[in-house]
Design a protein around this motif. Structure first.
Motif, PDB file in Angstrom:
ATOM      1  N   UNK A  20       0.826  -1.205   0.000  1.00  0.00           N
ATOM      2  CA  UNK A  20       0.000   0.000   0.000  1.00  0.00           C
ATOM      3  C   UNK A  20       0.862   1.258   0.000  1.00  0.00           C
ATOM      4  N   UNK A  21       1.877   1.281   0.855  1.00  0.00           N
ATOM      5  CA  UNK A  21       2.768   2.445   0.928  1.00  0.00           C
ATOM      6  C   UNK A  21       3.573   2.621  -0.356  1.00  0.00           C
ATOM      7  N   UNK A  22       4.103   1.529  -0.889  1.00  0.00           N
ATOM      8  CA  UNK A  22       4.872   1.622  -2.136  1.00  0.00           C
ATOM      9  C   UNK A  22       3.991   2.037  -3.307  1.00  0.00           C
ATOM     10  N   UNK A  23       2.768   1.554  -3.335  1.00  0.00           N
ATOM     11  CA  UNK A  23       1.842   1.942  -4.402  1.00  0.00           C
ATOM     12  C   UNK A  23       1.573   3.442  -4.370  1.00  0.00           C
ATOM     13  N   UNK A  24       1.346   3.962  -3.179  1.00  0.00           N
ATOM     14  CA  UNK A  24       1.104   5.404  -3.056  1.00  0.00           C
ATOM     15  C   UNK A  24       2.334   6.196  -3.489  1.00  0.00           C
ATOM     16  N   UNK A  25       3.500   5.725  -3.111  1.00  0.00           N
ATOM     17  CA  UNK A  25       4.739   6.415  -3.479  1.00  0.00           C
ATOM     18  C   UNK A  25       4.963   6.401  -4.993  1.00  0.00           C
ATOM     19  N   UNK A  26       4.836   5.249  -5.610  1.00  0.00           N
ATOM     20  CA  UNK A  26       5.046   5.147  -7.056  1.00  0.00           C
ATOM     21  C   UNK A  26       3.984   5.916  -7.818  1.00  0.00           C
ATOM     22  N   UNK A  27       2.726   5.828  -7.371  1.00  0.00           N
ATOM     23  CA  UNK A  27       1.660   6.606  -8.000  1.00  0.00           C
ATOM     24  C   UNK A  27       1.921   8.105  -7.898  1.00  0.00           C
ATOM     25  N   UNK A  43      -4.265  -0.783  -6.374  1.00  0.00           N
ATOM     26  CA  UNK A  43      -3.541  -1.644  -5.454  1.00  0.00           C
ATOM     27  C   UNK A  43      -3.557  -1.082  -4.037  1.00  0.00           C
ATOM     28  N   UNK A  44      -3.326   0.215  -3.908  1.00  0.00           N
ATOM     29  CA  UNK A  44      -3.302   0.846  -2.596  1.00  0.00           C
ATOM     30  C   UNK A  44      -4.662   0.753  -1.913  1.00  0.00           C
ATOM     31  N   UNK A  45      -5.724   1.065  -2.636  1.00  0.00           N
ATOM     32  CA  UNK A  45      -7.061   1.032  -2.041  1.00  0.00           C
ATOM     33  C   UNK A  45      -7.446  -0.396  -1.658  1.00  0.00           C
ATOM     34  N   UNK A  46      -7.169  -1.354  -2.527  1.00  0.00           N
ATOM     35  CA  UNK A  46      -7.516  -2.740  -2.233  1.00  0.00           C
ATOM     36  C   UNK A  46      -6.750  -3.251  -1.011  1.00  0.00           C
ATOM     37  N   UNK A  47      -5.468  -2.962  -0.928  1.00  0.00           N
ATOM     38  CA  UNK A  47      -4.683  -3.371   0.247  1.00  0.00           C
ATOM     39  C   UNK A  47      -5.222  -2.719   1.519  1.00  0.00           C
ATOM     40  N   UNK A  48      -5.574  -1.455   1.428  1.00  0.00           N
ATOM     41  CA  UNK A  48      -6.114  -0.756   2.597  1.00  0.00           C
ATOM     42  C   UNK A  48      -7.443  -1.359   3.034  1.00  0.00           C
ATOM     43  N   UNK A  49      -8.304  -1.699   2.074  1.00  0.00           N
ATOM     44  CA  UNK A  49      -9.587  -2.305   2.426  1.00  0.00           C
ATOM     45  C   UNK A  49      -9.421  -3.684   3.056  1.00  0.00           C
ATOM     46  N   UNK A  74      -4.551  -7.365  -5.940  1.00  0.00           N
ATOM     47  CA  UNK A  74      -3.830  -6.131  -5.596  1.00  0.00           C
ATOM     48  C   UNK A  74      -2.355  -6.244  -5.958  1.00  0.00           C
ATOM     49  N   UNK A  75      -1.759  -7.403  -5.686  1.00  0.00           N
ATOM     50  CA  UNK A  75      -0.344  -7.584  -5.997  1.00  0.00           C
ATOM     51  C   UNK A  75      -0.114  -7.638  -7.502  1.00  0.00           C
ATOM     52  N   UNK A  76      -1.048  -8.235  -8.240  1.00  0.00           N
ATOM     53  CA  UNK A  76      -0.936  -8.252  -9.713  1.00  0.00           C
ATOM     54  C   UNK A  76      -1.010  -6.834 -10.271  1.00  0.00           C
ATOM     55  N   UNK A  77      -1.889  -6.007  -9.724  1.00  0.00           N
ATOM     56  CA  UNK A  77      -1.967  -4.613 -10.173  1.00  0.00           C
ATOM     57  C   UNK A  77      -0.674  -3.877  -9.859  1.00  0.00           C
ATOM     58  N   UNK A  78      -0.119  -4.140  -8.677  1.00  0.00           N
ATOM     59  CA  UNK A  78       1.142  -3.508  -8.291  1.00  0.00           C
ATOM     60  C   UNK A  78       2.264  -3.918  -9.245  1.00  0.00           C
ATOM     61  N   UNK A  79       2.369  -5.220  -9.505  1.00  0.00           N
ATOM     62  CA  UNK A  79       3.418  -5.709 -10.412  1.00  0.00           C
ATOM     63  C   UNK A  79       3.233  -5.127 -11.809  1.00  0.00           C
ATOM     64  N   UNK A  80       2.014  -5.044 -12.282  1.00  0.00           N
ATOM     65  CA  UNK A  80       1.757  -4.482 -13.613  1.00  0.00           C
ATOM     66  C   UNK A  80       2.134  -3.006 -13.676  1.00  0.00           C
ATOM     67  N   UNK A  81       1.854  -2.301 -12.604  1.00  0.00           N
ATOM     68  CA  UNK A  81       2.181  -0.879 -12.559  1.00  0.00           C
ATOM     69  C   UNK A  81       3.657  -0.605 -12.497  1.00  0.00           C
ATOM     70  N   UNK A  82       4.380  -1.489 -11.859  1.00  0.00           N
ATOM     71  CA  UNK A  82       5.828  -1.326 -11.745  1.00  0.00           C
ATOM     72  C   UNK A  82       6.452  -1.665 -13.093  1.00  0.00           C
TER      73      UNK A  82
END
Length: 118
Positions: A27-34, A72-78, A110-118
């Protein structure tokens, strides 16, 4: 659960706690990269003569990164809110059976979205 030793139950709680820590990190890394992707769009200096196709591709990719990271961030937070709410409401630890039945698919999404975004 019935038939589990206290050691097994403790290990399950630790595994779920480890997954919660992973949720926080993603969640934190997603917010940072976004945020970095958003800044790259804002700080882009466009000079005349650049290819419109290249500009469109850059904008599209940056927007996709932002969308995937926010998803990813929202899903992890939920998921984290659900786990904390479960612990409070049921006054017991969130075990692996509950994780696998309620959270695993969303965690993978959520992790798949994170990996795709990276």
């Amino acid at each position: 659960a019935i038939g589990k030793s206290s050691h097994d139950a403790t290990m399950e709680v630790r595994l779920v706690d480890e997954k919660v820590q992973q949720l926080k990190a993603i969640s934190n890394l997603s917010a940072l990269i976004g945020g970095f992707a958003m800044v790259s769009i804002v700080e882009l200096n466009i000079t005349p003569g650049h290819s419109q196709i290249l500009m469109f591709a850059f904008g599209t990719m940056a927007a996709m990164v932002i969308a995937l990271m926010m998803f990813s961030m929202v899903l992890c937070s939920l998921i984290m809110v659900y786990i904390l709410n479960y612990r409070t409401k049921h006054n017991q630890a969130f075990d692996l059976i509950a994780w696998n039945s309620r959270c695993e698919a969303d965690w993978r999404r959520a992790f798949a979205a994170f990996k795709s975004g990276v």
